[in-house]
Design an enzyme around this catalytic site. Structure first.
Site, PDB file in Angstrom:
ATOM      1  N   ARG A 235       0.843  -1.192   0.000  1.00 29.08           N
ATOM      2  CA  ARG A 235       0.000   0.000   0.000  1.00 29.08           C
ATOM      3  C   ARG A 235       0.882   1.246   0.000  1.00 29.08           C
ATOM      4  O   ARG A 235       1.902   1.297   0.694  1.00 29.08           O
ATOM      5  CB  ARG A 235      -0.908   0.042   1.244  1.00 29.08           C
ATOM      6  CG  ARG A 235      -1.997  -1.027   1.297  1.00 29.08           C
ATOM      7  CD  ARG A 235      -3.113  -0.729   0.304  1.00 29.08           C
ATOM      8  NE  ARG A 235      -4.265  -1.600   0.522  1.00 29.08           N
ATOM      9  CZ  ARG A 235      -4.403  -2.801  -0.024  1.00 29.08           C
ATOM     10  NH1 ARG A 235      -3.454  -3.284  -0.807  1.00 29.08           N
ATOM     11  NH2 ARG A 235      -5.496  -3.524   0.211  1.00 29.08           N
ATOM     12  N   GLU A 264      -2.158   8.079  -5.931  1.00 28.37           N
ATOM     13  CA  GLU A 264      -2.249   7.369  -7.210  1.00 28.37           C
ATOM     14  C   GLU A 264      -3.462   7.877  -7.990  1.00 28.37           C
ATOM     15  O   GLU A 264      -4.462   8.265  -7.389  1.00 28.37           O
ATOM     16  CB  GLU A 264      -2.362   5.863  -6.978  1.00 28.37           C
ATOM     17  CG  GLU A 264      -1.117   5.254  -6.346  1.00 28.37           C
ATOM     18  CD  GLU A 264      -1.206   3.727  -6.216  1.00 28.37           C
ATOM     19  OE1 GLU A 264      -2.256   3.162  -6.604  1.00 28.37           O
ATOM     20  OE2 GLU A 264      -0.249   3.112  -5.739  1.00 28.37           O
ATOM     21  N   HIS A 282       1.349   0.074 -10.033  1.00 24.18           N
ATOM     22  CA  HIS A 282       0.412  -0.745  -9.257  1.00 24.18           C
ATOM     23  C   HIS A 282       0.028  -2.013 -10.029  1.00 24.18           C
ATOM     24  O   HIS A 282      -1.144  -2.280 -10.305  1.00 24.18           O
ATOM     25  CB  HIS A 282      -0.835   0.067  -8.893  1.00 24.18           C
ATOM     26  CG  HIS A 282      -1.486  -0.415  -7.626  1.00 24.18           C
ATOM     27  ND1 HIS A 282      -2.067   0.424  -6.721  1.00 24.18           N
ATOM     28  CD2 HIS A 282      -1.644  -1.670  -7.111  1.00 24.18           C
ATOM     29  CE1 HIS A 282      -2.556  -0.268  -5.707  1.00 24.18           C
ATOM     30  NE2 HIS A 282      -2.308  -1.539  -5.926  1.00 24.18           N
TER      31      HIS A 282
END
Length: 529
Positions: A235, A264, A282
């Site tokens: 995370r 993000e 990601h």
């Protein structure tokens, strides 16, 4: 004639999801890339919506979908694109697939380890630019190095297994990792302050919670071994990005590989361009196999719910039958709050949990009550826990759970009691229902105290002495905090008093620190319900 059940797949998803819906007799439409306005205009036609990570399901979209919409299914773990509280308030079930991409994420972390060790992205870029800088890229071997895992749950344990295959020594920091589970995994369980200076490589596998946010802080990074390499595929927000940049630039940190960022999509970031940095957008769950797995799982779960009423991997409701729901609902609310109370006070000390139902509560299905307790306890430590996967997570962390029924009535017609076995002895809380609906705490750690567990609260243990309540009220007032309710209890023989104070705004760390400095205070814990 009954209207056919309809589901909208609102994101690009493996075609097997649509195939499963159709096999089960559910009409399905696939419409990805819709704007919020276009999505809002059509959702009233559907009983369920399946999404991945692009489509955002807001309260406004849910309102447009009512009264027909019954379930939202997320093909993946995170539900941050779904307004879960709004869904709960509207009676809409939200499901996810919490374990569908564990292997994929673990493998991405291993790939990042290799990339860091041998500077593969930098060497590729240099070679394709027509250079032949063979002496520039001097890597290191993984074999014989110490890998430090921060978080050793489902994904972390897979990384540990793969690291053993690479002949690495693995040390792990995880407050929930039991000694027995550590032996089973072949890892050495250590505290964070021991892991930091020992690890040649550090990889993070923990959710982002209030307790883990910034776990690799400036202070923590300063304690790491010179030349450490760090991987984060978990995370964003777990690492202080500014401090990481400074560590890379100074050479104290030899390299970092990040798949996640505090903000993000990370199209701009101060870290970009820093020597020794490797980044991916990601991609932890981005493999064909993972996308197939989560698509199949979400379609099966949603079909079971829409056709049979079965609830699996729901983040906002427990697994239970339609007949049980009305009677169990207030008990589960009570159980969740008792668990939340213990989780915030006892936290990582918990090694076992006893859940006892007494009187009228003993006549009910105890499983949803237990699930609510466990979800409440672990909600402080995991951002993906729910009443379905909480028992699995407890078992994975070596927390023993025991359920006890006592049909006789004690002081109350109905009672739910939760005892946490901790390193410092048992800690027990008890609660009941007033009017068969209103949840109330009636005893905490052996001290009778009647309190409604709601909103923002402070748990305070102090010496039972005159003037304390006034001093506490003054301190809160000076910090602009309004007291909503004030609940007291005391243990006369120990000269110990307990206060549970509800306030209108959250208690900051600074205010909590000030309260701990008041004369006679033994313990202060900010609480949130």
């Amino acid at each position: 004639m009954t209207e056919q059940v309809r589901v909208l797949i609102a994101d690009k998803m493996d075609p097997r999801a649509a195939a499963i819906f159709r096999e089960r007799g559910i009409q399905v439409d696939e419409k990805s890339g819709l704007s919020p306005e276009d999505l809002q205009a059509i959702v009233h036609d559907y009983d369920g919506i399946a999404v991945r990570s692009s489509a955002k399901i807001s309260a406004a979209i849910m309102d447009a979908a009512l009264p027909r919409l019954k379930v939202i299914g997320r093909a993946g773990i995170g539900v941050d694109t779904i307004d879960v509280p709004a869904a709960s308030a509207r009676g809409i079930v939200v499901m996810n697939t919490p374990f569908g991409n564990s292997i994929t994420t673990a493998e991405h972390a291993i790939a990042m380890l290799f990339a860091l060790a041998r500077e593969i992205p930098q060497a590729d870029q240099s070679t394709q630019a027509g250079k032949w800088e063979k002496n520039r890229f001097m890597g290191v071997e993984l074999a014989g190095k110490t890998l430090g895992l921060i978080g050793c749950g489902n994904i972390g344990s897979i990384v540990a297994d793969r690291a053993h295959g690479l002949k690495m020594k693995v040390v792990a920091y995880d407050p929930f990792l039991s000694p027995e589970r550590a032996v089973e995994l072949g890892v050495e369980k250590v505290e964070l302050d021991e892991l930091l200076p020992r690890a040649d490589f550090i990889t993070l596998h923990t959710p982002l919670t209030d307790q883990t946010r910034g776990i690799l802080s400036r202070e923590a990074l300063a304690k790491t071994k010179k030349g450490v390499r760090i991987v984060n595929c978990a995370r964003g927000g777990l690492i202080d990005e500014a401090a990481l940049k400074e560590g890379l630039e100074s050479g104290h940190i030899a390299g970092a590989a990040l798949d996640v960022f505090a903000q993000e999509p990370a199209k701009e970031n101060a870290l970009f361009g820093t020597p020794g940095l490797i980044c991916t957008p990601h991609l932890g769950a981005s493999t064909n196999e993972a996308q197939v797995n989560v698509a199949i799982q979400v379609a099966e779960q949603m079909s079971d719910f829409l056709l049979l009423g079965g609830i699996t991997n729901a983040v906002n409701v427990p697994s239970l039958s339609a007949e049980e729901a009305p009677r169990l609902k207030p008990y589960m609310a009570l159980a969740e709050k008792l668990g939340r109370l213990l989780g915030q006070i006892a936290g990582t000390e918990i090694r076992s949990i006893d859940i006892e139902v007494e009187g009228a509560a003993a006549e009910l299905n105890i499983k949803p009550i237990s699930g609510a307790v466990l979800a409440g306890i672990m909600r402080s430590w995991s951002d993906t826990v729910n009443m379905v996967n909480a028992p699995f997570l407890a078992k994975e962390r070596g927390i023993g759970v025991r359920e006890i029924r006592t049909e006789r009535e004690g002081d109350y017609h109905t009672l739910v009691a939760v005892t946490a076995g901790t390193d410092n002895g048992p800690r027990r809380v008890e609660g009941t229902l007033f009017g068969n609906s209103a949840a109330r705490l009636v005893k905490i750690f052996g001290i009778p105290v009647e309190a409604e567990l709601t909103g923002q609260m402070i748990y305070i243990v102090n010496n039972d002495q005159p003037g304390f309540i006034g001093a506490l009220g003054t301190e809160l007032g000076e910090n602009g905090l309004n007291i909503a309710t004030f609940n007291l209890g005391r243990r006369k023989e120990a000269g110990e008093a307990v206060a549970l104070v509800a306030v209108d705004d959250p208690i900051t760390r600074e205010v909590a620190a000030q309260l701990r400095e008041l004369p006679g205070v033994r313990e202060v814990v900010p609480l949130s319900f």
